[in-house]
Design a protein around this motif. Structure first.
Motif, PDB file in Angstrom:
ATOM      1  N   GLY A  17       0.789  -1.224   0.000  1.00 13.35           N
ATOM      2  CA  GLY A  17       0.000   0.000   0.000  1.00 13.35           C
ATOM      3  C   GLY A  17       0.821   1.274   0.000  1.00 13.35           C
ATOM      4  O   GLY A  17       0.293   2.364  -0.116  1.00 13.35           O
ATOM      5  N   THR A  18       2.140   1.149   0.148  1.00  9.54           N
ATOM      6  CA  THR A  18       3.018   2.313   0.158  1.00  9.54           C
ATOM      7  C   THR A  18       3.023   2.995  -1.204  1.00  9.54           C
ATOM      8  O   THR A  18       3.102   2.345  -2.231  1.00  9.54           O
ATOM      9  CB  THR A  18       4.465   1.892   0.510  1.00  9.54           C
ATOM     10  N   THR A  19       2.935   4.317  -1.206  1.00  8.28           N
ATOM     11  CA  THR A  19       3.061   5.096  -2.425  1.00  8.28           C
ATOM     12  C   THR A  19       4.525   5.450  -2.620  1.00  8.28           C
ATOM     13  O   THR A  19       5.197   5.874  -1.683  1.00  8.28           O
ATOM     14  CB  THR A  19       2.221   6.387  -2.329  1.00  8.28           C
ATOM     15  N   LEU A  20       5.002   5.286  -3.842  1.00  9.05           N
ATOM     16  CA  LEU A  20       6.386   5.634  -4.153  1.00  9.05           C
ATOM     17  C   LEU A  20       6.453   7.075  -4.642  1.00  9.05           C
ATOM     18  O   LEU A  20       5.600   7.529  -5.379  1.00  9.05           O
ATOM     19  CB  LEU A  20       6.938   4.703  -5.233  1.00  9.05           C
ATOM     20  N   VAL A  21       7.473   7.789  -4.227  1.00  8.11           N
ATOM     21  CA  VAL A  21       7.740   9.147  -4.679  1.00  8.11           C
ATOM     22  C   VAL A  21       8.913   9.059  -5.644  1.00  8.11           C
ATOM     23  O   VAL A  21       9.961   8.498  -5.312  1.00  8.11           O
ATOM     24  CB  VAL A  21       8.083  10.071  -3.496  1.00  8.11           C
ATOM     25  N   VAL A  22       8.737   9.601  -6.853  1.00 10.47           N
ATOM     26  CA  VAL A  22       9.775   9.503  -7.873  1.00 10.47           C
ATOM     27  C   VAL A  22      10.253  10.904  -8.245  1.00 10.47           C
ATOM     28  O   VAL A  22       9.462  11.763  -8.601  1.00 10.47           O
ATOM     29  CB  VAL A  22       9.255   8.777  -9.129  1.00 10.47           C
ATOM     30  N   ASP A  23      11.546  11.102  -8.115  1.00 10.77           N
ATOM     31  CA  ASP A  23      12.181  12.359  -8.524  1.00 10.77           C
ATOM     32  C   ASP A  23      13.466  11.952  -9.236  1.00 10.77           C
ATOM     33  O   ASP A  23      13.409  11.308 -10.258  1.00 10.77           O
ATOM     34  CB  ASP A  23      12.442  13.234  -7.300  1.00 10.77           C
ATOM     35  N   ASP A  24      14.601  12.285  -8.688  1.00 11.34           N
ATOM     36  CA  ASP A  24      15.876  11.808  -9.242  1.00 11.34           C
ATOM     37  C   ASP A  24      16.134  10.374  -8.796  1.00 11.34           C
ATOM     38  O   ASP A  24      17.065   9.733  -9.264  1.00 11.34           O
ATOM     39  CB  ASP A  24      17.029  12.688  -8.781  1.00 11.34           C
ATOM     40  N   TYR A  25      15.361   9.903  -7.854  1.00 13.77           N
ATOM     41  CA  TYR A  25      15.422   8.551  -7.324  1.00 13.77           C
ATOM     42  C   TYR A  25      14.021   8.185  -6.851  1.00 13.77           C
ATOM     43  O   TYR A  25      13.131   9.036  -6.778  1.00 13.77           O
ATOM     44  CB  TYR A  25      16.446   8.441  -6.180  1.00 13.77           C
ATOM     45  N   ILE A  26      13.813   6.933  -6.521  1.00 15.87           N
ATOM     46  CA  ILE A  26      12.517   6.474  -6.024  1.00 15.87           C
ATOM     47  C   ILE A  26      12.617   6.390  -4.505  1.00 15.87           C
ATOM     48  O   ILE A  26      13.586   5.858  -3.967  1.00 15.87           O
ATOM     49  CB  ILE A  26      12.176   5.087  -6.592  1.00 15.87           C
ATOM     50  N   ARG A  27      11.627   6.926  -3.807  1.00 14.03           N
ATOM     51  CA  ARG A  27      11.602   6.841  -2.345  1.00 14.03           C
ATOM     52  C   ARG A  27      10.306   6.187  -1.929  1.00 14.03           C
ATOM     53  O   ARG A  27       9.237   6.514  -2.442  1.00 14.03           O
ATOM     54  CB  ARG A  27      11.731   8.226  -1.720  1.00 14.03           C
TER      55      ARG A  27
END
Length: 121
Positions: A17-27
């Motif tokens: 259920g965790t949402t991934l945050v994507v910028d210069d890397y995935i968090r």
């Protein structure tokens, strides 16, 4: 139970259920910092060896932290080489099929699609 001494077994499915945050890397993991917990009794646990492994390619999996010895429930996956994480973030794995999966995650993020972990453990 295959946990190391002091570990708890709640991690199976912990990132579901965790949402991934994507910028210069995935968090991923406890993005807002409110509900995280480590597999040990404390909220954070100490850094392990930070010297030999490097964030020198896409697909490196490491702990995200806010300073020394603050590993908890957040993780990062590199999308390219990122030396800024070296000696700061503990590396604990690598995405094996990174050439297949990482471009899909980046493309979905570029289209403002929410990316959630559906199954894990």
């Amino acid at each position: 139970n295959n946990n190391a001494p002091g570990q708890k077994s709640f991690l199976v499915g912990a990132y579901q259920g965790t949402t991934l945050v994507v910028d210069d890397y995935i968090r991923g993991g406890d993005i807002d910092g409110k509900g995280g917990r480590s597999i040990y009794d404390d909220k954070y646990f100490k850094d392990e060896d930070l010297t030999d492994l490097k964030h020198d390619k896409a697909g490196v999996l490491s702990m995200f932290n806010v300073g020394p010895d603050t590993n908890g429930s957040q993780f990062i996956i590199t999308l390219s080489s990122n030396e800024n994480f070296d000696t700061k973030n503990v590396i604990f794995g690598e995405i094996l099929n990174k050439d297949e999966i990482l471009p899909k995650i980046a493309a979905a993020a570029a289209n403002n699609n929410e990316i959630r972990i559906q199954r894990c453990g």
